[in-house]
Design an enzyme around this catalytic site. Structure first.
Site, PDB file in Angstrom:
ATOM      1  N   HIS A   1       0.911  -1.315   0.104  1.00  0.00           N
ATOM      2  CA  HIS A   1       0.116   0.102   0.060  1.00  0.00           C
ATOM      3  C   HIS A   1       0.769   1.191  -0.218  1.00  0.00           C
ATOM      4  O   HIS A   1       1.312   1.746   1.186  1.00  0.00           O
ATOM      5  CB  HIS A   1      -0.905   0.023   1.077  1.00  0.00           C
ATOM      6  CG  HIS A   1      -1.978   1.055   1.281  1.00  0.00           C
ATOM      7  ND1 HIS A   1      -3.346   0.769   1.252  1.00  0.00           N
ATOM      8  CD2 HIS A   1      -1.969   2.525   1.271  1.00  0.00           C
ATOM      9  CE1 HIS A   1      -3.890   1.982   1.399  1.00  0.00           C
ATOM     10  NE2 HIS A   1      -3.213   3.047   1.171  1.00  0.00           N
TER      11      HIS A   1
ATOM     12  N   HIS B   1       1.384   5.009  -2.317  1.00  0.00           N
ATOM     13  CA  HIS B   1       0.798   5.662  -3.248  1.00  0.00           C
ATOM     14  C   HIS B   1       1.811   6.729  -3.983  1.00  0.00           C
ATOM     15  O   HIS B   1       2.731   7.038  -3.386  1.00  0.00           O
ATOM     16  CB  HIS B   1      -0.191   6.985  -2.622  1.00  0.00           C
ATOM     17  CG  HIS B   1      -1.403   6.090  -2.350  1.00  0.00           C
ATOM     18  ND1 HIS B   1      -2.477   6.003  -3.043  1.00  0.00           N
ATOM     19  CD2 HIS B   1      -1.859   6.000  -1.169  1.00  0.00           C
ATOM     20  CE1 HIS B   1      -3.753   5.380  -2.158  1.00  0.00           C
ATOM     21  NE2 HIS B   1      -3.066   5.314  -0.764  1.00  0.00           N
TER      22      HIS B   1
ATOM     23  N   HIS C   1       1.022  16.987  -7.496  1.00  0.00           N
ATOM     24  CA  HIS C   1      -0.095  16.808  -8.951  1.00  0.00           C
ATOM     25  C   HIS C   1       0.364  17.746  -9.692  1.00  0.00           C
ATOM     26  O   HIS C   1       0.401  17.265 -11.179  1.00  0.00           O
ATOM     27  CB  HIS C   1      -1.380  16.939  -8.315  1.00  0.00           C
ATOM     28  CG  HIS C   1      -1.975  15.819  -7.458  1.00  0.00           C
ATOM     29  ND1 HIS C   1      -2.928  16.207  -6.973  1.00  0.00           N
ATOM     30  CD2 HIS C   1      -1.523  14.481  -7.274  1.00  0.00           C
ATOM     31  CE1 HIS C   1      -3.254  15.181  -5.957  1.00  0.00           C
ATOM     32  NE2 HIS C   1      -2.226  14.186  -6.143  1.00  0.00           N
TER      33      HIS C   1
ATOM     34  N   PRO D   1      -4.593   7.455 -12.784  1.00  0.00           N
ATOM     35  CA  PRO D   1      -4.440   8.149 -14.113  1.00  0.00           C
ATOM     36  C   PRO D   1      -5.080   9.519 -14.141  1.00  0.00           C
ATOM     37  O   PRO D   1      -6.068   9.540 -13.737  1.00  0.00           O
ATOM     38  CB  PRO D   1      -4.876   7.217 -15.040  1.00  0.00           C
ATOM     39  CG  PRO D   1      -5.017   5.959 -14.533  1.00  0.00           C
ATOM     40  CD  PRO D   1      -5.200   6.128 -13.123  1.00  0.00           C
ATOM     41  N   LYS D   2      -4.153  10.445 -14.831  1.00  0.00           N
ATOM     42  CA  LYS D   2      -4.911  11.976 -14.717  1.00  0.00           C
ATOM     43  C   LYS D   2      -4.649  12.142 -16.320  1.00  0.00           C
ATOM     44  O   LYS D   2      -3.729  12.177 -17.037  1.00  0.00           O
ATOM     45  CB  LYS D   2      -4.020  12.935 -13.866  1.00  0.00           C
ATOM     46  CG  LYS D   2      -4.267  12.556 -12.315  1.00  0.00           C
ATOM     47  CD  LYS D   2      -3.197  13.212 -11.548  1.00  0.00           C
ATOM     48  CE  LYS D   2      -3.625  12.536  -9.964  1.00  0.00           C
ATOM     49  NZ  LYS D   2      -3.222  11.071  -9.887  1.00  0.00           N
TER      50      LYS D   2
ATOM     51  N   ASP E   1     -10.514   6.823  -8.394  1.00  0.00           N
ATOM     52  CA  ASP E   1     -10.832   7.956  -7.345  1.00  0.00           C
ATOM     53  C   ASP E   1     -12.541   8.107  -6.988  1.00  0.00           C
ATOM     54  O   ASP E   1     -13.167   8.051  -8.058  1.00  0.00           O
ATOM     55  CB  ASP E   1     -10.073   9.368  -7.665  1.00  0.00           C
ATOM     56  CG  ASP E   1     -10.181  10.200  -6.633  1.00  0.00           C
ATOM     57  OD1 ASP E   1     -11.395  10.450  -6.214  1.00  0.00           O
ATOM     58  OD2 ASP E   1      -9.132  10.624  -6.106  1.00  0.00           O
TER      59      ASP E   1
ATOM     60  N   GLU F   1     -12.231   4.473   6.711  1.00  0.00           N
ATOM     61  CA  GLU F   1     -11.066   5.538   6.943  1.00  0.00           C
ATOM     62  C   GLU F   1     -11.548   6.459   8.123  1.00  0.00           C
ATOM     63  O   GLU F   1     -10.731   6.884   9.060  1.00  0.00           O
ATOM     64  CB  GLU F   1     -10.372   6.164   5.679  1.00  0.00           C
ATOM     65  CG  GLU F   1      -9.646   5.314   4.825  1.00  0.00           C
ATOM     66  CD  GLU F   1      -8.922   6.163   3.883  1.00  0.00           C
ATOM     67  OE1 GLU F   1      -8.108   6.994   4.027  1.00  0.00           O
ATOM     68  OE2 GLU F   1      -9.371   5.983   2.572  1.00  0.00           O
TER      69      GLU F   1
ATOM     70  N   ASP G   1       1.929   3.965   2.904  1.00  0.00           N
ATOM     71  CA  ASP G   1       0.956   4.963   2.392  1.00  0.00           C
ATOM     72  C   ASP G   1       1.631   5.890   1.774  1.00  0.00           C
ATOM     73  O   ASP G   1       1.738   5.985   0.737  1.00  0.00           O
ATOM     74  CB  ASP G   1       0.061   5.492   3.540  1.00  0.00           C
ATOM     75  CG  ASP G   1      -1.272   5.871   2.994  1.00  0.00           C
ATOM     76  OD1 ASP G   1      -1.614   5.804   2.128  1.00  0.00           O
ATOM     77  OD2 ASP G   1      -1.987   6.755   3.989  1.00  0.00           O
ATOM     78  N   ASP G   2       2.382   6.920   2.385  1.00  0.00           N
ATOM     79  CA  ASP G   2       2.785   7.952   1.817  1.00  0.00           C
ATOM     80  C   ASP G   2       4.221   8.572   2.536  1.00  0.00           C
ATOM     81  O   ASP G   2       4.243   9.463   3.299  1.00  0.00           O
ATOM     82  CB  ASP G   2       1.955   9.354   1.983  1.00  0.00           C
ATOM     83  CG  ASP G   2       0.509   9.142   1.253  1.00  0.00           C
ATOM     84  OD1 ASP G   2       0.487   8.758   0.118  1.00  0.00           O
ATOM     85  OD2 ASP G   2      -0.302   9.163   1.783  1.00  0.00           O
TER      86      ASP G   2
END
Length: 388
Positions: free
Chosen positions: A65, A67, A114, A148-149, A186, A248, A326-327
């Protein structure tokens, strides 16, 4: 006869209600006992971070997990900025990037990240550097996830293709780590967009085995049920692993039951699953593994401290739990080594128990469950706790 039938149905309903109340009472008792023990432990043995993490650094580890956008280290961000100085100047004028001091600061980082990841070359650098850093941390199996963006420089298809090419290149450059991609859908995505992305994944699967799963992510306060059918399709028609961010926050438990009944392969976080009798029952019944990110949960204040994590609650009940980051790029002290260290000292885990958690993680990895590749050598490293 009709009266007997009605009577039996009433009896069944009463029995079901009684069972539900009994489960709720038991959960409350268990929770109070766990909280009491955690409070006692906190008073006599607060969490202390030691500088010597050699044992945990040298352990072959599994990450399920992570990102991409949250895993970018300051060094990686610097490399991306240097690759496009004109773009970097525009971003720095618009945003102020500082080391976050709390979860609000973490979320403030994401618009910057981003903005940085709007060009193909930035994605390539981000993926290469993140995989490199996980390998240096002695992670031997990594599932990295990204959504995806569509940007001024890339379509959704372009984004996916750049990711695939970057993962393929990493296989040759970093042979000590097995790396695979989970595509994030998302909660804010329109259904049509998410369906389009799933279609692109299907096309990509004809060319590569890089993509092993899809996940539901995004703002945990939003109900994600409108995308549920896509996860059914992802498993049934594409043979993809399914992992869902669930429970969460207490403010949104509306979609939890529906996604649990989907019986996903894994659950991301699942912080409050044990607070509701029925979701606790379903999680326990199906033994759905949990990807738990200790530092992220504490930093976001969804758990008050490490010992109050739901990690041990589920572990005691035989539900597989995995140690994840996670991050790691935006949350201080959240490398995989540091997360293993924190789990070990918080829950008094032995080396053998950590190896067992790694074994379970690899058994529940999408590359293993869906026969994507041979993981014999990776299992050997984990079982023997060796890197070579």
């Amino acid at each position: 006869m009709p009266n007997n039938s009605k009577h039996k149905k009433k009896q069944q309903r009463r029995q079901q209600e009684a069972q539900k109340k009994s489960r709720a009472k038991q959960i409350e008792t268990d929770k109070k006992n766990d909280e009491f023990l955690d409070t006692e432990l906190d008073e006599v043995s607060p969490l202390v971070i030691d500088d010597d993490m050699t044992e945990f650094k040298n352990m072959p580890k599994v990450e399920l997990h992570a990102h991409l956008s949250g895993s970018l280290s300051p060094e990686t961000i610097k490399l991306i900025m240097e690759s496009d100085e004109t773009r970097a100047e525009e971003i720095m004028k618009k945003y102020k990037l500082e080391k976050p001091e709390n979860m609000t600061g973490v979320f403030d980082c994401f618009p910057v990240i981003h903005a940085i990841l709007r060009k193909p070359e930035a994605i390539r650098i981000a993926i290469r550097q993140t995989i490199k850093e996980f390998e240096e941390d002695n992670c031997v199996y990594l599932e990295l996830r990204t959504s995806p963006k569509e940007t001024d420089f890339m379509t959704y298809e372009d984004y996916l293709q750049v990711c695939i090419e970057s993962f393929e290149a990493a296989k040759h450059e970093f042979p000590r780590i097995k790396t695979f991609l989970i595509v994030s859908l998302d909660r804010r995505m329109p259904f049509e967009t998410a369906a389009h992305i799933l279609g692109l994944i299907g096309e990509a699967q004809q060319r590569t085995n890089v993509i092993v799963g899809v996940e539901l992510s995004g703002d945990p306060h939003l109900d994600g049920r409108r995308l549920l059918k896509l996860f059914v399709a992802a498993r049934r028609f594409h043979g993809l692993g399914i992992t869902i961010h669930l429970a969460e926050v207490l403010q949104n438990m509306a979609d939890v039951e529906d996604y649990l009944n989907l019986r996903p392969d894994r659950i991301g976080h699942g912080t409050f699953l044990h607070t509701d009798p029925y979701t606790e029952y379903l999680t326990n019944k199906y033994k759905i593994p949990l990807e738990i990110c200790l530092s992220s949960n504490v930093y976001s204040k969804t758990t008050t401290n490490y010992r109050n994590s739901h990690f041990n609650y589920w572990r005691k009940r035989g539900v597989p739990v995995f140690i994840c980051t996670d991050d790691k790029g935006v949350i201080p002290g959240a490398t995989l080594t540091e997360e293993y260290y924190k789990a070990a000292i918080t829950f008094d885990l032995s080396t053998e128990e950590l190896i067992g958690i790694n074994q379970d993680a690899l058994l529940n990895s999408f590359a293993y469950k869906y026969n994507v590749t041979d993981l014999t050598e990776t299992f050997r490293k984990i079982n023997n706790n060796v890197l070579d």
